[in-house]
Design a protein around this motif. Sequence first.
Motif, PDB file in Angstrom:
ATOM      1  N   PHE A 129      12.225  16.142   0.627  1.00 20.99           N
ATOM      2  CA  PHE A 129      11.180  16.378  -0.044  1.00 20.99           C
ATOM      3  C   PHE A 129      10.476  15.033   0.179  1.00 20.99           C
ATOM      4  CE2 PHE A 129       9.919  17.380  -4.691  1.00 20.99           C
ATOM      5  CZ  PHE A 129       8.946  18.172  -4.388  1.00 20.99           C
ATOM      6  N   GLU A 130      11.400  14.274  -0.803  1.00 21.70           N
ATOM      7  CA  GLU A 130      10.120  12.779  -0.899  1.00 21.70           C
ATOM      8  C   GLU A 130       9.485  12.289  -0.117  1.00 21.70           C
ATOM      9  OE1 GLU A 130      13.436  10.179  -1.881  1.00 21.70           O
ATOM     10  OE2 GLU A 130      13.873  10.981  -3.605  1.00 21.70           O
ATOM     11  N   ARG A 131       9.588  12.610   1.548  1.00 20.66           N
ATOM     12  CA  ARG A 131       8.602  12.489   2.757  1.00 20.66           C
ATOM     13  C   ARG A 131       7.863  13.304   2.879  1.00 20.66           C
ATOM     14  NH1 ARG A 131      14.373  11.619   5.264  1.00 20.66           N
ATOM     15  NH2 ARG A 131      13.853  13.794   6.085  1.00 20.66           N
ATOM     16  N   HIS A 132       7.918  14.250   2.432  1.00 24.74           N
ATOM     17  CA  HIS A 132       7.687  15.251   2.309  1.00 24.74           C
ATOM     18  C   HIS A 132       6.670  15.167   1.252  1.00 24.74           C
ATOM     19  CE1 HIS A 132       4.693  19.242   2.223  1.00 24.74           C
ATOM     20  NE2 HIS A 132       4.834  19.048   1.149  1.00 24.74           N
ATOM     21  N   ILE A 133       6.314  14.507  -0.051  1.00 25.93           N
ATOM     22  CA  ILE A 133       5.075  14.017  -1.155  1.00 25.93           C
ATOM     23  C   ILE A 133       4.396  13.216  -0.782  1.00 25.93           C
ATOM     24  CG2 ILE A 133       5.045  13.189  -3.236  1.00 25.93           C
ATOM     25  CD1 ILE A 133       5.351  16.593  -2.882  1.00 25.93           C
ATOM     26  N   ALA A 134       5.211  12.362   0.265  1.00 26.33           N
ATOM     27  CA  ALA A 134       4.908  10.471   0.769  1.00 26.33           C
ATOM     28  C   ALA A 134       3.709  11.379   1.831  1.00 26.33           C
ATOM     29  CB  ALA A 134       5.238  10.215   1.560  1.00 26.33           C
ATOM     30  N   LYS A 135       3.704  11.962   2.760  1.00 22.11           N
ATOM     31  CA  LYS A 135       3.198  12.551   3.539  1.00 22.11           C
ATOM     32  C   LYS A 135       1.646  13.234   3.121  1.00 22.11           C
ATOM     33  CE  LYS A 135       4.596  15.129   7.344  1.00 22.11           C
ATOM     34  NZ  LYS A 135       5.151  16.363   7.727  1.00 22.11           N
ATOM     35  N   LEU A 136       1.881  13.931   1.911  1.00 29.85           N
ATOM     36  CA  LEU A 136       0.950  14.190   1.288  1.00 29.85           C
ATOM     37  C   LEU A 136       0.369  12.722   0.531  1.00 29.85           C
ATOM     38  CD1 LEU A 136       2.042  17.229  -1.072  1.00 29.85           C
ATOM     39  CD2 LEU A 136       1.127  17.220   1.677  1.00 29.85           C
ATOM     40  N   LEU A 137       0.605  12.335   0.157  1.00 24.80           N
ATOM     41  CA  LEU A 137      -0.150  11.101  -0.389  1.00 24.80           C
ATOM     42  C   LEU A 137      -0.429  10.577   0.437  1.00 24.80           C
ATOM     43  CD1 LEU A 137       2.180   9.389  -2.535  1.00 24.80           C
ATOM     44  CD2 LEU A 137       0.347  10.631  -3.876  1.00 24.80           C
ATOM     45  N   VAL A 138       0.073   9.937   1.667  1.00 19.08           N
ATOM     46  CA  VAL A 138      -0.843   9.460   2.547  1.00 19.08           C
ATOM     47  C   VAL A 138      -2.373  10.205   3.142  1.00 19.08           C
ATOM     48  CG1 VAL A 138      -1.142   9.121   5.129  1.00 19.08           C
ATOM     49  CG2 VAL A 138       1.005   8.484   3.398  1.00 19.08           C
ATOM     50  N   ARG A 139      -1.668  11.759   3.511  1.00 21.09           N
ATOM     51  CA  ARG A 139      -3.250  12.972   3.408  1.00 21.09           C
ATOM     52  C   ARG A 139      -4.151  12.731   3.142  1.00 21.09           C
ATOM     53  NH1 ARG A 139      -2.322  18.231   1.971  1.00 21.09           N
ATOM     54  NH2 ARG A 139      -3.393  17.739  -0.295  1.00 21.09           N
ATOM     55  N   ASP A 140      -3.699  11.874   1.494  1.00 19.92           N
ATOM     56  CA  ASP A 140      -5.423  12.007   0.695  1.00 19.92           C
ATOM     57  C   ASP A 140      -5.346  10.240   0.270  1.00 19.92           C
ATOM     58  OD1 ASP A 140      -5.197  14.778   0.514  1.00 19.92           O
ATOM     59  OD2 ASP A 140      -3.691  15.005  -1.489  1.00 19.92           O
ATOM     60  N   GLY A 141      -5.781   9.714   1.289  1.00 21.39           N
ATOM     61  CA  GLY A 141      -5.427   8.733   1.508  1.00 21.39           C
ATOM     62  C   GLY A 141      -5.533   7.207   0.566  1.00 21.39           C
ATOM     63  N   CYS A 142      -3.793   7.233   0.166  1.00 24.72           N
ATOM     64  CA  CYS A 142      -2.692   6.435   0.036  1.00 24.72           C
ATOM     65  C   CYS A 142      -2.576   5.585   0.729  1.00 24.72           C
ATOM     66  CB  CYS A 142      -2.048   7.131  -1.401  1.00 24.72           C
ATOM     67  SG  CYS A 142      -2.488   8.502  -2.853  1.00 24.72           S
ATOM     68  N   THR A 143      -2.351   4.522   0.247  1.00 21.62           N
ATOM     69  CA  THR A 143      -2.024   3.425   0.745  1.00 21.62           C
ATOM     70  C   THR A 143      -0.988   2.883   0.624  1.00 21.62           C
ATOM     71  OG1 THR A 143      -3.694   1.530   0.406  1.00 21.62           O
ATOM     72  CG2 THR A 143      -4.424   3.107   2.137  1.00 21.62           C
ATOM     73  N   ASN A 144       0.295   2.455   1.724  1.00 23.35           N
ATOM     74  CA  ASN A 144       1.520   1.471   1.144  1.00 23.35           C
ATOM     75  C   ASN A 144       2.385   1.742   0.791  1.00 23.35           C
ATOM     76  OD1 ASN A 144      -0.005  -1.003   1.893  1.00 23.35           O
ATOM     77  ND2 ASN A 144      -0.497  -1.384   0.513  1.00 23.35           N
ATOM     78  N   VAL A 145       2.810   3.560   0.480  1.00 17.92           N
ATOM     79  CA  VAL A 145       3.136   4.282   0.176  1.00 17.92           C
ATOM     80  C   VAL A 145       4.666   4.149   0.540  1.00 17.92           C
ATOM     81  CG1 VAL A 145       4.031   6.613   0.246  1.00 17.92           C
ATOM     82  CG2 VAL A 145       1.595   6.386   0.068  1.00 17.92           C
ATOM     83  N   VAL A 146       5.332   3.833   0.176  1.00 14.08           N
ATOM     84  CA  VAL A 146       6.784   3.477   0.534  1.00 14.08           C
ATOM     85  C   VAL A 146       8.064   4.533  -0.324  1.00 14.08           C
ATOM     86  CG1 VAL A 146       8.567   1.878   0.380  1.00 14.08           C
ATOM     87  CG2 VAL A 146       6.468   1.716   0.659  1.00 14.08           C
TER      88      VAL A 146
END
Length: 346
Positions: free
Chosen positions: A231-248
Motif C-alpha cells: 500500500f505504501e508503494r502504491h501511494i508512492a507511485k501516485l505521488l510520482v505520477r503527480d509530479g512529486c520527486t525524491n519520494v522515499v
Amino acid sequence: MINESALLESKSLRDSVLERTDVLDRVKALSLLPDGMHVTTAMAAAYFNVTVEAIRALVHDHRPELEASGYQVLTGTELSDFKQLSGIQSRTRSLALFSRRAVLNVAMLLRDSEVARQVRVYLLDMEYLARTQPVDNSAPAPSTASDNLDDRIDQRITHILGKTVVPMFNALIETSGEHRRELIALRTGVQRIERRLRQHHERLKRLEGVRDDRPAIGVMAAMDAMNGSAFERHIAKLLVRDGCTNVVVQGGHGDRGVDLIGLTADGRRMVVQCKRRAPYLTIAGSDIQKFIGSAKVLYSAEVALFVATCPFTPEALALAAETGITAVHRGVLEEWSTGEPLKVLE
C-alpha cells in the motif's frame, strides 16, 4: 454478418479486432491484478469459466499469437520487480501474465466456453454496427442509431485516453527532467477530458434510464488486498505520477511516524502517513495527533498527507483541518487512484 465461429479460424480477423478490449467488461467483469493491466492464468480461467488446464493447453497451441498480444511469463529479476511493484505475495518462481489484449485473444480462440462465445458475438456485433452505420452529411438528422454511434465513439475515446495516452504521459514523466512540469500539465488536461467524457456518458445513461448491472471493478478492492508495504508503494507511485520527486518509502521501525517523504512538483517538503485499514474502521483524532508531531516538528513538512483506506471521524477531520494536515479518506483515495489529482499537490 460474419458468424462468430469465423474468429476461431481466421487469425487475420482476430488481429483486426484486438484493440476492442472494452468488449470483455461488457460481457463479464474482468478482474485485474493490482497493477491494473494483467491477469494470471487462474484469473483468465475464472473469467471464462474453464479450468486452468484448458487455458494452459490453449497457450501451448497458440503461444506465438498470444505472445504477440501481450502474454508473457516472468521469471528471475523481472518477476521480483513485478511482485514488488504490484504487491503480489507469492513464492512462485515463474508467473504467466495475460494483458487485456491477450485475454481478448483467448476469447477468440477458446471453443468450449460460453463466456468466450458471448465475447465473440458481441465483438462481431459491434464491428458490424460500426461498418454498416450509414453516414449522411447532407443535413443534421438526429436519430437513436446516430446517438448510439456517438455514444460508442465517446466511450472509445475515453478508453484510449485512459489506457493509452495517460500511461504514455506517465512513462514520459518518469524519464523526463527538463520538460517534466509541462508534461504533467498536459497529462492533467488529458485526464480532465477523460473524466468529463466519462461523466457525460454516465449522465446520458441516467437520463435514458439505462442500467448497467455489471459489477464494478474498483481500485479499492485491490488496495484492500494489499499488505502495508504494498500500500505504501502504491501511494508512492501516485505521488510520482503527480509530479512529486525524491519520494522515499521509509516504513517499518525507525520511521518516526512517517511512511513516505519527498518533494512536491514545486519543491515543497512533503511527508505522508499511510494507514491500510478495513473500510468499517476509522481514523481517530489520536491518530492525527501522533502524525502532527512527526510531520510538523520532526520533519518541518510544508505538505502533510494522512492517507487511509477507511473513513476519518469528525474529530479527526476537524483536527486535520486546524493543523494543516490533508486527510485523504477512502472516497478521496479512490478518486486519486483513478486519476483525480490531489489539490494540495498541484
